[in-house]
Design a protein around this motif. Structure first.
Motif, mmCIF file in Angstrom:
data_model
loop_
_atom_site.group_PDB
_atom_site.id
_atom_site.type_symbol
_atom_site.label_atom_id
_atom_site.label_comp_id
_atom_site.label_asym_id
_atom_site.label_seq_id
_atom_site.Cartn_x
_atom_site.Cartn_y
_atom_site.Cartn_z
ATOM 1 N N TYR A 41 38.746 53.397 43.774
ATOM 2 C CA TYR A 41 40.100 52.865 43.591
ATOM 3 C C TYR A 41 41.085 53.975 43.907
ATOM 4 O O TYR A 41 40.849 55.132 43.558
ATOM 5 C CB TYR A 41 40.350 52.430 42.142
ATOM 6 C CG TYR A 41 39.587 51.212 41.716
ATOM 7 C CD1 TYR A 41 39.923 49.957 42.207
ATOM 8 C CD2 TYR A 41 38.548 51.315 40.802
ATOM 9 C CE1 TYR A 41 39.225 48.829 41.806
ATOM 10 C CE2 TYR A 41 37.848 50.202 40.390
ATOM 11 C CZ TYR A 41 38.194 48.956 40.888
ATOM 12 O OH TYR A 41 37.504 47.854 40.493
ATOM 13 N N LYS A 47 54.244 49.450 44.744
ATOM 14 C CA LYS A 47 53.579 48.303 45.370
ATOM 15 C C LYS A 47 53.635 48.362 46.892
ATOM 16 O O LYS A 47 52.721 47.892 47.565
ATOM 17 C CB LYS A 47 54.215 47.000 44.897
ATOM 18 C CG LYS A 47 53.844 46.623 43.493
ATOM 19 C CD LYS A 47 54.443 45.281 43.124
ATOM 20 C CE LYS A 47 54.058 44.912 41.707
ATOM 21 N NZ LYS A 47 54.648 43.648 41.289
ATOM 22 N N ILE A 69 41.006 46.188 49.896
ATOM 23 C CA ILE A 69 41.558 44.998 49.233
ATOM 24 C C ILE A 69 42.392 45.445 48.037
ATOM 25 O O ILE A 69 42.057 46.422 47.380
ATOM 26 C CB ILE A 69 40.451 44.016 48.767
ATOM 27 C CG1 ILE A 69 39.449 44.715 47.859
ATOM 28 C CG2 ILE A 69 39.767 43.358 49.929
ATOM 29 C CD1 ILE A 69 38.450 43.786 47.221
ATOM 30 N N PRO A 70 43.494 44.744 47.752
ATOM 31 C CA PRO A 70 44.287 45.113 46.572
ATOM 32 C C PRO A 70 43.536 44.738 45.307
ATOM 33 O O PRO A 70 42.822 43.733 45.268
ATOM 34 C CB PRO A 70 45.578 44.301 46.712
ATOM 35 C CG PRO A 70 45.226 43.173 47.614
ATOM 36 C CD PRO A 70 44.099 43.648 48.490
ATOM 37 N N LYS A 71 43.668 45.551 44.281
ATOM 38 C CA LYS A 71 42.999 45.278 43.011
ATOM 39 C C LYS A 71 43.718 44.136 42.318
ATOM 40 O O LYS A 71 44.936 44.119 42.230
ATOM 41 C CB LYS A 71 43.021 46.523 42.121
ATOM 42 C CG LYS A 71 42.316 46.320 40.792
ATOM 43 C CD LYS A 71 42.368 47.600 39.980
ATOM 44 C CE LYS A 71 41.642 47.457 38.673
ATOM 45 N NZ LYS A 71 42.328 46.562 37.747
ATOM 46 N N ARG A 72 42.944 43.196 41.810
ATOM 47 C CA ARG A 72 43.517 42.084 41.060
ATOM 48 C C ARG A 72 44.012 42.616 39.731
ATOM 49 O O ARG A 72 43.333 43.377 39.051
ATOM 50 C CB ARG A 72 42.452 41.004 40.817
ATOM 51 C CG ARG A 72 42.980 39.787 40.097
ATOM 52 C CD ARG A 72 41.855 38.797 39.896
ATOM 53 N NE ARG A 72 40.813 39.307 39.018
ATOM 54 C CZ ARG A 72 40.866 39.267 37.695
ATOM 55 N NH1 ARG A 72 41.898 38.761 37.089
ATOM 56 N NH2 ARG A 72 39.861 39.736 36.983
ATOM 57 N N THR A 73 45.209 42.223 39.345
ATOM 58 C CA THR A 73 45.749 42.659 38.055
ATOM 59 C C THR A 73 45.869 41.461 37.137
ATOM 60 O O THR A 73 46.251 40.370 37.570
ATOM 61 C CB THR A 73 47.128 43.322 38.218
ATOM 62 O OG1 THR A 73 47.996 42.419 38.884
ATOM 63 C CG2 THR A 73 47.031 44.610 38.998
ATOM 64 N N ASN A 74 45.516 41.654 35.887
ATOM 65 C CA ASN A 74 45.611 40.576 34.903
ATOM 66 C C ASN A 74 47.044 40.461 34.423
ATOM 67 O O ASN A 74 47.705 41.450 34.189
ATOM 68 C CB ASN A 74 44.694 40.874 33.703
ATOM 69 C CG ASN A 74 43.251 40.865 34.102
ATOM 70 O OD1 ASN A 74 42.851 40.098 34.966
ATOM 71 N ND2 ASN A 74 42.469 41.727 33.492
ATOM 72 N N ARG A 75 47.487 39.217 34.256
ATOM 73 C CA ARG A 75 48.826 38.998 33.747
ATOM 74 C C ARG A 75 48.762 38.701 32.257
ATOM 75 O O ARG A 75 47.845 38.025 31.806
ATOM 76 C CB ARG A 75 49.495 37.849 34.492
ATOM 77 C CG ARG A 75 49.794 38.234 35.933
ATOM 78 C CD ARG A 75 50.742 37.296 36.575
ATOM 79 N NE ARG A 75 50.096 35.991 36.763
ATOM 80 C CZ ARG A 75 50.703 34.938 37.262
ATOM 81 N NH1 ARG A 75 51.966 35.014 37.603
ATOM 82 N NH2 ARG A 75 50.068 33.801 37.410
ATOM 83 N N SER A 79 44.087 34.540 30.431
ATOM 84 C CA SER A 79 42.765 35.145 30.368
ATOM 85 C C SER A 79 41.700 34.083 30.570
ATOM 86 O O SER A 79 41.743 33.028 29.959
ATOM 87 C CB SER A 79 42.554 35.835 29.017
ATOM 88 O OG SER A 79 41.230 36.288 28.931
ATOM 89 N N SER A 80 40.758 34.382 31.451
ATOM 90 C CA SER A 80 39.654 33.451 31.662
ATOM 91 C C SER A 80 38.507 33.754 30.704
ATOM 92 O O SER A 80 37.540 33.016 30.639
ATOM 93 C CB SER A 80 39.162 33.537 33.117
ATOM 94 O OG SER A 80 38.721 34.849 33.378
ATOM 95 N N SER A 106 45.088 49.886 44.842
ATOM 96 C CA SER A 106 44.542 49.259 46.024
ATOM 97 C C SER A 106 43.047 49.553 45.962
ATOM 98 O O SER A 106 42.648 50.698 45.822
ATOM 99 C CB SER A 106 45.162 49.865 47.284
ATOM 100 O OG SER A 106 44.708 49.179 48.410
#
Length: 114
Positions: A41, A47, A69-75, A79-80, A106
Motif C-alpha cells: 500500500y 486524493k 487499484i485504489p484502496k476501498r475505504t469504509n464509510r 458495515s457489511s 492507493s
C-alpha cells in the motif's frame, strides 16, 4: 498493488514519487513466516495523488507489470460485517472514523502468475 517479493519501500516510493507526496509505504508480510506477501500500500497526502497513481497501472516495476487499484475505504455507519457490538467501544487504534488525520491510499496488486 502487487509487487515483486524483493521490493523495498524506497524503490516503491521512488516509482510513485511523480504521483504526489507519499506519506507511507507499507509492504504486507505473512505474520507467521515474515515473508513478503507480494502486496503493498502507498499512502498519499491527497486524493488527487491517488488518481494520478492510477496512470501507473500495468507499468513495469522491477521488470514485472503491476496492477494499481485504489484502496476501498469504509464509510461510517455502513458495515457489511456488523456483529451488533455497541458503536464506539471496539474501535482499536487510530481513534476510529473521527481521526484528525485523513488518509488516502492507493493499493497495488501483482498478477497471480509467476
Amino acid at each position: 498493488f502487487q509487487v515483486d517479493y524483493g521490493a523495498t519501500a524506497e524503490e516503491l516510493e521512488a516509482h510513485f514519487h511523480g504521483c504526489g507526496s507519499v506519506n507511507r509505504v507499507t509492504i504486507l508480510c505473512d505474520k507467521y513466516s515474515g515473508h513478503p506477501k507480494g502486496f503493498a500500500y502507498i499512502e498519499f497526502s491527497d486524493k488527487e495523488s491517488v488518481r494520478t497513481s492510477m496512470a501507473l497501472d500495468e507499468s513495469l516495476f522491477r521488470g514485472r507489470q503491476i496492477k494499481v487499484i485504489p484502496k476501498r475505504t469504509n464509510r461510517p455507519g455502513i458495515s457489511s460485517t456488523d456483529r451488533g457490538f455497541p458503536r464506539g467501544r471496539f474501535r482499536g487504534r487510530g481513534g476510529g472514523f473521527g481521526s484528525a488525520r485523513s488518509r488516502f491510499y492507493s493499493g497495488f496488486q501483482r498478477p497471480r502468475g509467476r
